[in-house]
Scaffold this motif. Structure first.
Motif, mmCIF file in Angstrom:
data_model
loop_
_atom_site.group_PDB
_atom_site.id
_atom_site.type_symbol
_atom_site.label_atom_id
_atom_site.label_comp_id
_atom_site.label_asym_id
_atom_site.label_seq_id
_atom_site.Cartn_x
_atom_site.Cartn_y
_atom_site.Cartn_z
ATOM 1 N N PRO A 60 0.837 -1.205 0.000
ATOM 2 C CA PRO A 60 0.000 0.000 0.000
ATOM 3 C C PRO A 60 0.868 1.248 0.000
ATOM 4 O O PRO A 60 1.918 1.288 0.650
ATOM 5 N N CYS A 61 0.439 2.261 -0.730
ATOM 6 C CA CYS A 61 1.243 3.468 -0.839
ATOM 7 C C CYS A 61 0.331 4.672 -1.039
ATOM 8 O O CYS A 61 -0.715 4.568 -1.691
ATOM 9 N N GLY A 62 0.712 5.806 -0.470
ATOM 10 C CA GLY A 62 -0.101 7.000 -0.630
ATOM 11 C C GLY A 62 0.683 8.259 -0.322
ATOM 12 O O GLY A 62 1.892 8.209 -0.042
ATOM 13 N N LEU A 63 0.009 9.383 -0.380
ATOM 14 C CA LEU A 63 0.599 10.671 -0.052
ATOM 15 C C LEU A 63 0.772 10.786 1.472
ATOM 16 O O LEU A 63 0.313 9.906 2.212
ATOM 17 N N PRO A 64 1.452 11.829 1.969
ATOM 18 C CA PRO A 64 1.778 11.899 3.402
ATOM 19 C C PRO A 64 0.608 11.743 4.371
ATOM 20 O O PRO A 64 0.828 11.368 5.531
ATOM 21 N N ASP A 65 -0.619 12.009 3.943
ATOM 22 C CA ASP A 65 -1.764 11.827 4.838
ATOM 23 C C ASP A 65 -2.390 10.442 4.702
ATOM 24 O O ASP A 65 -3.507 10.209 5.180
ATOM 25 N N TYR A 66 -1.666 9.506 4.085
ATOM 26 C CA TYR A 66 -2.180 8.164 3.832
ATOM 27 C C TYR A 66 -2.519 7.472 5.153
ATOM 28 O O TYR A 66 -1.664 7.322 6.027
ATOM 29 N N PRO A 67 -3.767 7.026 5.343
ATOM 30 C CA PRO A 67 -4.183 6.453 6.634
ATOM 31 C C PRO A 67 -3.343 5.251 7.063
ATOM 32 O O PRO A 67 -3.058 5.088 8.259
ATOM 33 N N ALA A 68 -2.939 4.397 6.105
ATOM 34 C CA ALA A 68 -2.195 3.180 6.460
ATOM 35 C C ALA A 68 -0.832 3.491 7.070
ATOM 36 O O ALA A 68 -0.223 2.634 7.726
ATOM 37 N N ALA A 69 -0.348 4.709 6.859
ATOM 38 C CA ALA A 69 0.964 5.080 7.387
ATOM 39 C C ALA A 69 0.875 5.802 8.721
ATOM 40 O O ALA A 69 1.904 6.113 9.322
ATOM 41 N N LYS A 70 -0.333 6.056 9.196
ATOM 42 C CA LYS A 70 -0.501 6.820 10.435
ATOM 43 C C LYS A 70 -0.442 5.911 11.652
ATOM 44 O O LYS A 70 -1.414 5.740 12.392
#
Length: 301
Positions: A213-223
């Protein structure tokens, strides 16, 4: 194809290159006219610290056209005062199989005996001991050829990742997170500020048969916090991101940073000291990889 080359001072070079592109040149580039001489003028910059100028005091302007006639017609439309007394040299550009020529410049890259980066146009050797990460040069940074990427990949190869979740911050092509997964990590999540990097990571993960999974800095999976956080960016953004990156590391977890020149290491380490102890883990070709453990003294690699 036809190439046109002329020499201009900074202000005129900027105006002429813009005019050439607007009038239909296929490509325009600026080169330091004094390169490889004692008067060569280096330009340095990175995000948050851009160079003062995007060109040199004296520039070679190089433009590409479909043919000479097209080039002459376009130059005829440029205001005469910008080209007053300037000689334009035209030359033919030989036809090449540019795809094959580009591919020939990218061979498989051995990171360690365990991990190789292999472009998709190369056949992989049958070797049960080797992990081949399939990756082609693309729009996003990270092919394994740069020392900073190789340093981070080497760290991942030399540390047990089984049952670990990894955050690849500033993931670019996704190479570090994908490598972590192929080396045994339980999960990897990518974050980048560039939407093209997010797309590139998803594409490369699918090509390598992994889910990342990958996203921009507000990506929920990275929080959340991770046992391992890797960030291969540059020194200025690494300093700006220090509180956030350290917050992403769980207690006792590892933080791996690269994109730092050896001469910048002490400054970055001192900056991170208020959140985590860091040290130089390895150096290659003037670049370093920094490593620290949250809540520990980091006395071992």
């Amino acid at each position: 194809m036809t190439q046109a080359k002329l020499t201009l001072p900074f202000a005129a070079a900027d105006e002429v290159s813009d005019a050439l592109m607007e009038l239909g040149a296929l490509a325009v580039s600026l080169e330091d006219a004094l390169a490889d001489s004692d008067e060569e003028q280096p330009l340095f910059g990175e995000p948050g610290m851009e160079p003062e100028s995007a060109a040199w005091d004296i520039n070679h302007v190089v433009a590409l056209f479909r043919n000479r006639q097209e080039g002459e017609q376009i130059f005829a439309e440029i205001p005469a005062d910008l080209l007053d007394g300037v000689k334009v040299e035209f030359s033919d550009v030989p036809q090449e199989d540019w795809v094959r020529l580009t591919q020939s410049q990218f061979d498989p890259i051995p990171i360690t005996d365990k991990l190789w980066i292999v472009p998709t146009w190369h056949d992989t050797e049958a070797d049960d001991r080797r992990i081949n990460l399939r990756l082609d040069p693309g729009l996003a940074f990270g092919t394994g050829s740069h020392p900073t990427t190789a340093l981070c990949l080497t760290w991942l190869c030399e540390h047990a990742l089984s049952d670990m979740d990894v955050l690849d911050y500033g993931c670019g092509s996704g190479i570090l997170g994908i490598a972590a997964l192929k080396l045994g990590a339980r999960a990897a999540v990518g974050v980048d500020i560039d939407p093209q990097a997010v797309e590139s990571t998803a594409y490369n993960a699918e090509r390598n048969g992994v889910t990342m999974p990958c996203g921009l800095p507000d990506y929920p999976a990275a929080k959340r916090q991770f046992p391992v956080v890797v960030a291969n960016i540059l020194s200025n953004p690494l300093k700006l991101l220090a509180p956030s990156l350290c917050q992403h590391v769980e207690e006792g977890g590892d933080l791996v940073l690269s994109g730092v020149l050896a001469r910048q290491a002490d400054e970055v380490i001192a900056h991170y000291a208020q959140w985590m102890p860091m040290r130089v883990w390895a150096e290659r070709d003037g670049w370093v990889c920094l490593h620290g453990q949250k809540g520990k003294s980091d006395t071992t690699a």
